[in-house]
Design an enzyme around this catalytic site. Structure first.
Site, PDB file in Angstrom:
ATOM      1  N   ASP A  61     -12.800 -33.635 -36.108  1.00 32.35           N
ATOM      2  CA  ASP A  61     -11.724 -33.466 -37.086  1.00 32.35           C
ATOM      3  C   ASP A  61     -11.954 -34.308 -38.333  1.00 32.35           C
ATOM      4  OD1 ASP A  61      -9.314 -32.887 -38.296  1.00 32.35           O
ATOM      5  OD2 ASP A  61      -8.126 -34.205 -37.012  1.00 32.35           O
ATOM      6  N   ASP A  71     -12.174 -29.550 -45.760  1.00 37.13           N
ATOM      7  CA  ASP A  71     -11.932 -29.757 -44.339  1.00 37.13           C
ATOM      8  C   ASP A  71     -12.758 -28.790 -43.502  1.00 37.13           C
ATOM      9  OD1 ASP A  71     -10.776 -30.666 -41.999  1.00 37.13           O
ATOM     10  OD2 ASP A  71      -8.961 -29.465 -42.211  1.00 37.13           O
TER      11      ASP A  71
END
Ligand SMILES: *[C@@H]1O[C@H](CO)[C@@H](O)[C@H](O)[C@H]1NC(C)=O
Ligand SMILES: *[C@@H]1O[C@H](CO)[C@@H](O)[C@H](O)[C@H]1NC(C)=O
Ligand SMILES: *[C@@H]1O[C@H](CO)[C@@H](O)[C@H](O)[C@H]1NC(C)=O
Length: 442
Positions: free
Chosen positions: A110, A323
């Site tokens: 992540d 991201d």
């Protein structure tokens, strides 16, 4: 998480940047597989799901994710409304081995959070998982972290308390109300049999009270925790720090490919790679976890829309988060509307009623020529392939966008827009580089 916490963290991370800015040499480089849990090679693959079903799932996850990020950002008073996502399913997982003797673990990779944590026994409350919980008592190399030592004090004081025997007890919560509580520890962690990928003392959270707001999905039951790759001080990338020259990169293969994507640490310089472009990497002191870029506009053919100067978000330097954990790209509303108008104008298309991905779809014939879409980041023009921004269904002659305006979300450059590029985060050099690459060969 409160704003005060973020101020504290940046103090630490900017301090470490300043202290080590002289050291640029990579001492170790290694590469690991990044499993998209829908890829046929992934241990999470479910062959009974069709690709349009998978895309629909991905689209709904993007919306949740964007809201999840906006929750974090909005606490720093950036203008966003808050909704609570009801579903968040991560995209990429990595495999690692922890302890002595080593135990195999899969964890979510992540870029939008910092802590590395694993579900541990004895557990008060854990998310369901297939493999037995990690038992620190069975690892001869596990050590607890005392409350007055460095890794513990890198947590904000609201995120830690001192346990009865002086051990560091942490509590780490995410924007979507999921959390992990446990004991901070160090142990040997190994990402592959490559010697460069063995670390004797990595700090991680041994979580004994965990709640992930993950949509329950049987494929995810091999997942045992999370590996934070954000820019904050306790993330994996920050802990490896100078050993990897403060650099990592990934190269994502197309959706449904039979090859795996790769995550590289301490990658060699990209300066001489063909077609490479670089843009400043912006780390904001109040929210140091996220990697921000500045998007100046997007061109379609020879016309361009610019990000709005009026929007408070766009006015700020660093108006989009890059991201790897969000499938679709989301844009700020005003900009999105202008961009969609330009797409319609240049492609000469009309909006369709159908929207299988809950995004915008157009009636479109594959034979029509397709203009060049370019993302204009500060100093870097990144030319997109059609599949980076659209999903084309030839049965229905439908072209559906892989971008949207997360109704309440913060702008995010999602991973579908990054497929087919090697994307390098160079924290020392303060830049993100994109090089068009056949990621199946890397
Ligand atoms: C280990 O890292 C060094 C330094 O980056 C590199 O030259 C070497 O090839 C790496 N070894 C392996 C086996 O990957
Ligand atoms: C590293 O991982 C491999 C599995 O790939 C394992 O066999 C090996 O024992 C591990 N090495 C160490 C030092 O723990
Ligand atoms: C695969 O997906 C199908 C359809 O959603 C589901 O019924 C099944 O339980 C899944 N199998 C596994 C092993 O997850």
């Amino acid at each position: 998480m409160k704003a005060v916490l973020f101020c504290f963290l940046i103090l630490c991370s900017s301090l470490s940047i300043a202290t080590f800015s002289g050291a640029t040499k990579t001492q170790r480089a290694f590469s690991i597989d990044l499993f998209h849990y829908n890829s046929p090679l992934s241990p999470f693959y479910n062959s009974s799901l069709t690709s349009s079903q998978l895309l629909k799932n991905a689209a709904s996850r993007s919306i949740s994710r964007s809201n999840r990020v906006s929750l974090l950002v909005s606490e720093d008073k950036l203008p966003s409304t808050i909704t609570t996502p009801d579903e968040f399913l991560p995209e990429y997982l990595i495999r690692y081995y922890i302890g002595t003797p080593p135990v195999e673990r899969f964890a979510i990779a992540d870029t939008g959070s910092d802590l590395v944590w694993v579900q541990c026994s004895p557990c008060k409350k854990c998310n369901p998982q297939k493999p037995p919980l990690f038992d620190p008592k069975k690892s001869s190399t596990f050590r607890t972290v005392p409350c007055d030592s460095q890794p513990c004090t890198l947590l904000h004081k609201n995120q830690r308390i001192c346990g009865t025997s002086g051990q560091c007890v942490y509590g780490y919560s995410y924007g979507d109300k999921s959390f992990t509580i446990g004991q901070l520890g160090v142990d040997l962690i190994n990402f592959s049999s490559n010697r460069n990928a063995t670390f004797h003392k990595l700090t991680f959270g041994c979580g004994f009270l965990n709640k992930e707001a993950v949509h329950i999905d049987t494929r995810m039951s091999k997942n045992t925790g999370l590996v934070g790759l954000g820019a904050g001080p306790l993330s994996l990338t920050s802990q490896l720090g100078d050993e990897i020259g403060r650099k990592f990169s990934y190269c994502l293969v197309p959706f449904g490919s039979k090859f795996t994507s790769k995550l590289k640490f301490g990658s060699e310089s990209m300066e001489n790679v063909k077609g490479v472009v670089s843009t400043p990497l912006i780390i904001k002191s109040n929210i140091p976890t996220f990697y921000f870029l500045h998007l100046e506009g997007i061109s379609v053919g020879n016309k361009m829309v610019k990000t709005s100067k009026k929007s408070a978000v766009a006015n700020d330097y660093g108006n989009i988060i890059i991201d790897s954990g969000t499938p679709l790209t989301s844009f700020e509303k005003t900009f999105y509307n202008e961009f969609v108008s330009l797409v319609k104008e240049v492609l000469g298309v009309k909006e369709a009623k159908e929207n299988p991905l809950n995004t915008l779809c157009f009636r479109y014939h594959a034979k029509s020529s397709f203009p060049n879409f370019v993302l204009h980041f500060t100093g870097a023009k990144v030319s997109m392939n059609r599949d980076n921004l659209f999903y084309y269904s030839d049965e229905e002659n439908l072209l559906c966008s892989l971008f949207h305006t997360g109704k309440f979300g913060f702008p995010i450059l999602g991973h579908m827009a990054q497929v087919g590029f090697r994307v390098e985060y160079d924290l020392h050099g303060g830049k993100v580089s994109f090089a068009p690459t056949d990621c199946t060969k890397n």
